[in-house]
Structures are given as structure tokens and as C-alpha cells.
Design a protein around this motif. Structure first.
Motif, PDB file in Angstrom:
ATOM      1  N   GLY A   1     -12.215  -2.794  -5.415  1.00  0.00           N
ATOM      2  CA  GLY A   1     -12.761  -2.486  -4.096  1.00  0.00           C
ATOM      3  C   GLY A   1     -11.705  -2.569  -3.009  1.00  0.00           C
ATOM      4  O   GLY A   1     -12.005  -2.452  -1.821  1.00  0.00           O
ATOM      5  N   GLU A   2     -10.443  -2.754  -3.412  1.00  0.00           N
ATOM      6  CA  GLU A   2      -9.379  -2.881  -2.414  1.00  0.00           C
ATOM      7  C   GLU A   2      -8.670  -1.551  -2.176  1.00  0.00           C
ATOM      8  O   GLU A   2      -8.537  -0.735  -3.088  1.00  0.00           O
ATOM      9  CB  GLU A   2      -8.351  -3.923  -2.882  1.00  0.00           C
ATOM     10  N   VAL A   3      -8.182  -1.400  -0.939  1.00  0.00           N
ATOM     11  CA  VAL A   3      -7.399  -0.213  -0.616  1.00  0.00           C
ATOM     12  C   VAL A   3      -6.052  -0.325  -1.313  1.00  0.00           C
ATOM     13  O   VAL A   3      -5.379  -1.350  -1.203  1.00  0.00           O
ATOM     14  CB  VAL A   3      -7.187  -0.118   0.912  1.00  0.00           C
ATOM     15  N   TRP A   4      -5.669   0.696  -2.065  1.00  0.00           N
ATOM     16  CA  TRP A   4      -4.356   0.616  -2.747  1.00  0.00           C
ATOM     17  C   TRP A   4      -3.398   1.691  -2.252  1.00  0.00           C
ATOM     18  O   TRP A   4      -2.208   1.589  -2.397  1.00  0.00           O
ATOM     19  CB  TRP A   4      -4.523   0.692  -4.257  1.00  0.00           C
ATOM     20  N   SER A   5      -3.952   2.751  -1.619  1.00  0.00           N
ATOM     21  CA  SER A   5      -3.044   3.759  -1.086  1.00  0.00           C
ATOM     22  C   SER A   5      -3.650   4.406   0.154  1.00  0.00           C
ATOM     23  O   SER A   5      -4.854   4.310   0.386  1.00  0.00           O
ATOM     24  CB  SER A   5      -2.745   4.833  -2.139  1.00  0.00           C
ATOM     25  N   GLN A   6      -2.753   5.014   0.927  1.00  0.00           N
ATOM     26  CA  GLN A   6      -3.198   5.789   2.080  1.00  0.00           C
ATOM     27  C   GLN A   6      -2.769   7.220   1.865  1.00  0.00           C
ATOM     28  O   GLN A   6      -1.679   7.483   1.344  1.00  0.00           O
ATOM     29  CB  GLN A   6      -2.574   5.235   3.347  1.00  0.00           C
ATOM     30  N   VAL A   7      -3.642   8.129   2.251  1.00  0.00           N
ATOM     31  CA  VAL A   7      -3.448   9.530   1.915  1.00  0.00           C
ATOM     32  C   VAL A   7      -3.547  10.369   3.183  1.00  0.00           C
ATOM     33  O   VAL A   7      -4.363  10.071   4.070  1.00  0.00           O
ATOM     34  CB  VAL A   7      -4.531   9.955   0.890  1.00  0.00           C
ATOM     35  N   ALA A   8      -2.700  11.399   3.259  1.00  0.00           N
ATOM     36  CA  ALA A   8      -2.708  12.280   4.430  1.00  0.00           C
ATOM     37  C   ALA A   8      -4.065  12.951   4.586  1.00  0.00           C
ATOM     38  O   ALA A   8      -4.612  13.495   3.625  1.00  0.00           O
ATOM     39  CB  ALA A   8      -1.623  13.342   4.278  1.00  0.00           C
TER      40      ALA A   8
ATOM     41  N   ILE B   1       0.848  -1.195   0.000  1.00  0.00           N
ATOM     42  CA  ILE B   1       0.000   0.000   0.000  1.00  0.00           C
ATOM     43  C   ILE B   1       0.882   1.243   0.000  1.00  0.00           C
ATOM     44  O   ILE B   1       1.762   1.399   0.843  1.00  0.00           O
ATOM     45  CB  ILE B   1      -0.947  -0.018   1.220  1.00  0.00           C
ATOM     46  N   LYS B   2       0.664   2.083  -0.981  1.00  0.00           N
ATOM     47  CA  LYS B   2       1.484   3.283  -1.098  1.00  0.00           C
ATOM     48  C   LYS B   2       0.954   4.371  -0.163  1.00  0.00           C
ATOM     49  O   LYS B   2      -0.246   4.518   0.011  1.00  0.00           O
ATOM     50  CB  LYS B   2       1.439   3.761  -2.553  1.00  0.00           C
ATOM     51  N   LYS B   3       1.874   5.113   0.446  1.00  0.00           N
ATOM     52  CA  LYS B   3       1.457   6.161   1.384  1.00  0.00           C
ATOM     53  C   LYS B   3       1.777   7.529   0.780  1.00  0.00           C
ATOM     54  O   LYS B   3       2.918   7.791   0.402  1.00  0.00           O
ATOM     55  CB  LYS B   3       2.217   5.971   2.703  1.00  0.00           C
ATOM     56  N   TYR B   4       0.772   8.344   0.659  1.00  0.00           N
ATOM     57  CA  TYR B   4       0.956   9.681   0.072  1.00  0.00           C
ATOM     58  C   TYR B   4       0.819  10.758   1.138  1.00  0.00           C
ATOM     59  O   TYR B   4      -0.233  10.916   1.749  1.00  0.00           O
ATOM     60  CB  TYR B   4      -0.107   9.940  -0.993  1.00  0.00           C
ATOM     61  N   LYS B   5       1.909  11.536   1.295  1.00  0.00           N
ATOM     62  CA  LYS B   5       1.859  12.686   2.217  1.00  0.00           C
ATOM     63  C   LYS B   5       1.391  13.927   1.450  1.00  0.00           C
ATOM     64  O   LYS B   5       1.254  13.892   0.237  1.00  0.00           O
ATOM     65  CB  LYS B   5       3.263  12.951   2.761  1.00  0.00           C
ATOM     66  N   HIS B   6       1.199  15.031   2.155  1.00  0.00           N
ATOM     67  CA  HIS B   6       0.951  16.316   1.478  1.00  0.00           C
ATOM     68  C   HIS B   6       2.226  16.699   0.717  1.00  0.00           C
ATOM     69  O   HIS B   6       3.330  16.262   1.064  1.00  0.00           O
ATOM     70  CB  HIS B   6       0.673  17.441   2.490  1.00  0.00           C
ATOM     71  N   TYR B   7       2.065  17.561  -0.267  1.00  0.00           N
ATOM     72  CA  TYR B   7       3.247  18.108  -0.950  1.00  0.00           C
ATOM     73  C   TYR B   7       3.254  19.624  -0.719  1.00  0.00           C
ATOM     74  O   TYR B   7       2.444  20.359  -1.276  1.00  0.00           O
ATOM     75  CB  TYR B   7       3.192  17.780  -2.449  1.00  0.00           C
ATOM     76  N   ILE B   8       4.157  20.044   0.173  1.00  0.00           N
ATOM     77  CA  ILE B   8       4.180  21.455   0.573  1.00  0.00           C
ATOM     78  C   ILE B   8       5.600  21.990   0.504  1.00  0.00           C
ATOM     79  O   ILE B   8       6.531  21.351   1.004  1.00  0.00           O
ATOM     80  CB  ILE B   8       3.615  21.627   2.014  1.00  0.00           C
ATOM     81  N   ASP B   9       5.752  23.138  -0.126  1.00  0.00           N
ATOM     82  CA  ASP B   9       7.047  23.807  -0.200  1.00  0.00           C
ATOM     83  C   ASP B   9       8.128  22.899  -0.811  1.00  0.00           C
ATOM     84  O   ASP B   9       9.276  22.886  -0.370  1.00  0.00           O
ATOM     85  CB  ASP B   9       7.464  24.290   1.202  1.00  0.00           C
TER      86      ASP B   9
END
Ligand code: NAI
Ligand code: MG
Length: 492
Positions: free
Chosen positions: A30-37, A2-10
Motif C-alpha cells: 500500500g506504499e508509494v514506490w514510484s512517481q510517474v509523469a 521513490i523512483k521517478k519515471y518520466k515519459h519516454y519520447i524520441d
């Protein structure tokens, strides 16, 4: 994995302030593929403050030609990454790779077009009536632009906003849809690779009330551009009004696709199919009301049905698939509700009409391509945006009635006209109250051509040369060529 995506700031990946994350599902499996901030107003503050600093210290004072060059560079990178980005879109929103791939391969053109326009915006010297005055105008960017986008075509719809905004010298904070955050975050990283200063484009992910609202409310956000539902668009417009800032809105539609008896039937059938079933009906420009002239109605409907029946439902990542899943669980429920509403209103279902669980279906978000006949324009199924593969067919007798039904709607995004009579084509295109009218075609768009809605379909236009003006304001400058201010207490 599962890929984790943070915010993109500065120019960097940033953890969410509250340490919270949310799941993003692949609508096909229907599966979770990523997690997002899961952003909040403090994340928004951080992003806006970076965008403001970059606007004031760097981007806002940059030379337009240099901005153009960076946009060209970005366009090249986007061309290079198009196929990968297309797959990210499909994984997140379940739309067909055939469509999303074409889209991502085309998106570079937005950045090229507006990059080319960056250094062609000229003020004027005014031969002003006052003596000894040099008077001229210049166009200046607003500063930080807040951009809020939906899940159906994230990268395309953000290109409509970002390309002109950056060309004009603004910086941006983007909030993508909570259902499809990944591609916009990938874009932000590519923007850094192209060499844009840190903070030029920031992405804060999360939900509307947590991130969208504080973004619109933020005192340092000077302009907002939004695509999504008319209900949310209205809320954003009201908030913008309370701050007295300009807002561009691209909202929904319930576009009439109008077939006259003299039309090329083959082409009109294809136009009707592509108008509603492309993208599983999840486009603002969907031709969701098919108006068919009564004299050909029955024959046309049976030809349409023959083609619609052949739609292959299944994996959006396969080039053979014609109809994919609906993108989000609430959207799936909304479409299912409208199927009931239409049936209860007395519309006759001649194709589909329910959830699809047959061959090729995985997950739980497939809707059968659905056609209703016997629809009257006052039914909810004719008046409200379903945003799914659901077509309502309404008969009409003549041109006048087609116009009257076509325009009897709160929306006005697009319309289609199928006829071999040039006079009829011109009369219809003049009388239809919609921002785009297609004649003997449907769905074509270009970065060069203005796009936007009449009535509740929106405010302002995106694309085309004028679109950059939505990201610029005019300043008038007066310079005295001789001492000009006398003693104000002595009036002559
Ligand atoms: P939405 O309009 O609620 O969401 C669009 C974006 O606005 C998302 O990023 C969302 O997080 C954000 N948002 C939501 N509430 C907000 C608020 N109060 N302040 C600021 N931002 C906010 O659309 P949603 O719920 O995804 O879809 C609902 C319906 O909208 C669909 O069924 C369809 O009819 C229509 N729609 C139209 C689109 C278009 O292209 N015109 C695209 C997507 C949906
Ligand atoms: Mg998703």
C-alpha cells in the motif's frame, strides 16, 4: 527511495508538459514506490510527432530483415532482463512473482517469433485479365499505432501488439495503465538499447481521459490496439469509427469452465482452481463460471473446497504465495461490491466472501478466495466480470444444457471443457462461442496461437501468424507494359 519515471519520447526521458506527477503504489504494501509523469495531450502530440517522423524517415522504409534482426536483439535483452522486469511488474501490480516471472521469461519469444515473420510477408503477382499489365500487391504498415494496455499483465499484453506492429514496420506510442506504468517505460529503454531508431517506440504515461483519449483521437494515429474493459473498448472503437481507422480490441470475459462427470476429477479440480485463483482472478481468461455436471456436483465441490482452502495468501514477491493482493483500490472495491451483490442475489458462499486481513496480509487490498454455489446463470455474479478471486458454481444436467448456459453470456473470450469422451470434447469445442476452448487444460497461451474474443470480448485476434496482418494494409500496383491509355474521348 521513490523512483521517478518520466515519459519516454524520441529515445529520451522527457518531463511532463504540465510538470505534474502522480504516485504509483505497491499493492502489497500500500506504499508509494514510484512517481510517474502525468501526461496530457501535448505530451501525446510530442510522442506522435516523433513516431510519425521516425516512421516516415526511417522505420517505415527499413528492410524487413533488418527489423527482424533488431527484434531478435531485443528478445535477447528481454531474456537477460526478465527477472528484473518480473520484479518491476510485481512491485507495481501485486501479482505473484511465480506468474509474472514466468511471463517475463517468456515474452522474448514474441519478439523472436514476429521478428522471424518480418521478412516472410509476401505480396502476389496477379495474372490479371487486362492486356499489357503487370499487376502485383505489397503489404505496407499503417504508420503510427496507438497502444493502450491494462494493469494485469502490462509487458505481455504490450508484446502481443508491439512485436507484430514493429515487425510490420509501424512505429508506436504506448499508454500503459496508470496503475502500472513502470515496466513499459523500462521496456522502452531496452528498445533503445537494442538499437531501434529513436521515436520507434514512445511511452506516454497518465490517465485514460488525459492521454488515452487524445492518443486515439490524434489525426496521425492510424491504428489502435487496446486491451482492457469492454466499456472502455467500446468508447475507443467509437472514436476509431469516427476517424475510420482499424481498432483491435481484447476485452473482458466470463468464461465457462465445464466439468463433466466422466472427467479426470483430480485434473479438473486443479484446472478449476488455476482457472480462477491464479493471478488472484485478475485475468481476462479467468474461468469464473464453473459449470459442474449435477451427478458429481456435491462431491466435486467438496474436493475443490479442500484444495481452495489451502491457498496461502500473502506477499506476491514470495514463491510460496498462492494468492496476492488485488491490484488497485477501485478494483478491490469492485470485488467487494460483487461479494455483496452475489449474497443479495441468493448465491451461497462456501468459502471466503470478504476482505482478508489475516496472516500474510499487508496493505488493504486482499480479498479472500471466494466460492459461491447455487448460482444461476441469470445472476449478476454469473453475467458480469468481477476480475477477482471469486468463483461462481453452476450445476448442469447434460451437454445441451452446458452449451446453453456456457453461451448465455455477452462475452466469449475462452472456455474450458473437462471430459474423457473425445466426442463430447469435439462437440463442445465446436459449439462454445468463444475465441479459445481448452479441453482438459486451462490457461495455456502461445505467441503462435491466435487469441481473441467472440461477442463483447473483443475484435480481431492477437498472436499467431495472421496477427501481423492487423498491422499491414494491402496495396495493388498496376504497371503498363505497353502504352495503354488511348484518347479517352474516343471510345472504341
Ligand atoms: P480500463 O479498460 O478502463 O483501462 C484499461 C486502459 O485503458 C488503461 O490504460 C486506461 O488508462 C485506459 N483508458 C481508460 N479510459 C480510457 C479512455 N476513455 N480512452 C482511452 N483509454 C482509456 O480498465 P480498468 O479501469 O483498469 O479496469 C476496470 C475493469 O476492466 C476491471 O475490473 C476488469 O473487469 C476489466 N479489465 C479487463 C482486462 C483484460 O485483460 N481484458 C484488464 C484490466 C481490466
Ligand atoms: Mg502500481
Amino acid at each position: 527511495m521513490i523512483k521517478k519515471y518520466k515519459h519516454y519520447i524520441d529515445g529520451s526521458w522527457v518531463d511532463p508538459d504540465n510538470g505534474e506527477w502522480f504516485d504509483s503504489e505497491n499493492p502489497y504494501t500500500g506504499e508509494v514506490w514510484s512517481q510517474v509523469a502525468k501526461g496530457n495531450s501535448r505530451d501525446v502530440d510530442k510522442a506522435v510527432s516523433s513516431a510519425k517522423k521516425t516512421f516516415e524517415n526511417r522505420w517505415g522504409n527499413s528492410r524487413p530483415t533488418d527489423r527482424g534482426k533488431l527484434l531478435f536483439k531485443l528478445a535477447e535483452i528481454l531474456d537477460r532482463e526478465a527477472d528484473r522486469l518480473g520484479k518491476v511488474e510485481v512491485t507495481d501490480n501485486g501479482k505473484l512473482i511465480a506468474e509474472m516471472g514466468n511471463q517475463t521469461r517468456y515474452i522474448g519469444e514474441w519478439y523472436r517469433y514476429f521478428g522471424g515473420l518480418a521478412d516472410k510477408i509476401e505480396g502476389t503477382v496477379i495474372p490479371v485479365d487486362k492486356p499489357n499489365m503487370f499487376n502485383f500487391t505489397r503489404y505496407e504498415p499503417y504508420g503510427v499505432v496507438g497502444m493502450i494496455t491494462p494493469w494485469n499483465s502490462p509487458l505481455l499484453l504490450v508484446a502481443y501488439k508491439l512485436a507484430p506492429a514493429l515487425a510490420a514496420g509501424n512505429t508506436a506510442v504506448i499508454k500503459p495503465s496508470e496503475f502500472t506504468s513502470a515496466s513499459t517505460l523500462e521496456l522502452a529503454e531496452l528498445i533503445s538499447e537494442a538499437g531501434f531508431p529513436d521515436g520507434t517506440v514512445n511511452v506516454v504515461t497518465g490517465f485514460g481521459p488525459d492521454v488515452g483519449t487524445p492518443l486515439v483521437d490524434h489525426p496521425d494515429v492510424s491504428k489502435v490496439a487496446f486491451t482492457g474493459s469492454d466499456a472502455t473498448g467500446q468508447k475507443i472503437y467509437e472514436k476509431g469509427a469516427s476517424k475510420l481507422i482499424p481498432v483491435t480490441l481484447e476485452l473482458g470475459g466470463k468464461s465457462p469452465n465445464i466439468v463433466f462427470a466422466d472427467a479426470n476429477q483430480e485434473a479438473a479440480v486443479m484446472g478449476a482452481i488455476s482457472g480462477i485463483f491464479a493471478a488472484t482472478g485478475q485475468t481476462c481468461i479467468a474461468g469464473s463460471r464453473l459449470l459442474v455436471q449435477r451427478s458429481i456436483h456435491d462431491e466435486f465441490v467438496s474436493r475443490l473446497l479442500e484444495v481452495a482452502k489451502t491457498a496461502k495468501i500473502g506477499d506476491p514477491m514470495s514463491l510460496d504465495t498462492h494468492v496476492g493482493p488485488v491490484t488497485t483500490p477501485p478494483q478491490f472495491q469492485k470485488v467487494m461490491d460483487y461479494l455483496d451483490i452475489a449474497k443479495n442475489e441468493g448465491a451461497k458462499c462456501i468459502l471466503g466472501g470478504g476482505a482478508y486481513t489475516g496472516e500474510g496480509a499487508k496493505g488493504k487490498q486482499f480479498v479472500e478466495p471466494t466460492i459461491f454455489t447455487g448460482v444461476t446463470n441469470n445472476m449478476r455474479i454469473a453475467q458480469e466480470e468481477v476480475f477477482g478471486p471469486v468463483l461462481s458454481i453452476i450445476p448442469f444436467d447434460d451437454e445441451e444444457e452446458a452449451i446453453s448456459i456456457g453461451n448465455d453470456i455477452n462475452f466469449g473470450l475462452a472456455a474450458g471443457v473437462w471430459t474423457s469422451d473425445i466426442g463430447c470434447a469435439i462437440r463442445m469445442s465446436e459449439k462454445l462461442r468463444a475465441g479459445t476452448v481448452w479441453v482438459n487444460t486451462y490457461r495455456v497461451i502461445s505467441y503462435m496461437t491466435p487469441f481473441g474474443g467472440y461477442k463483447r470480448s473483443g475484435l480481431g485476434r492477437e498472436n499467431g501468424q495472421q496477427a501481423i496482418m492487423a498491422y499491414l494494409q494491402q496495396k495493388a500496383i498496376w504497371i503498363a507494359t505497353e502504352p495503354s491509355v488511348g484518347n479517352p474521348f474516343i471510345m472504341k
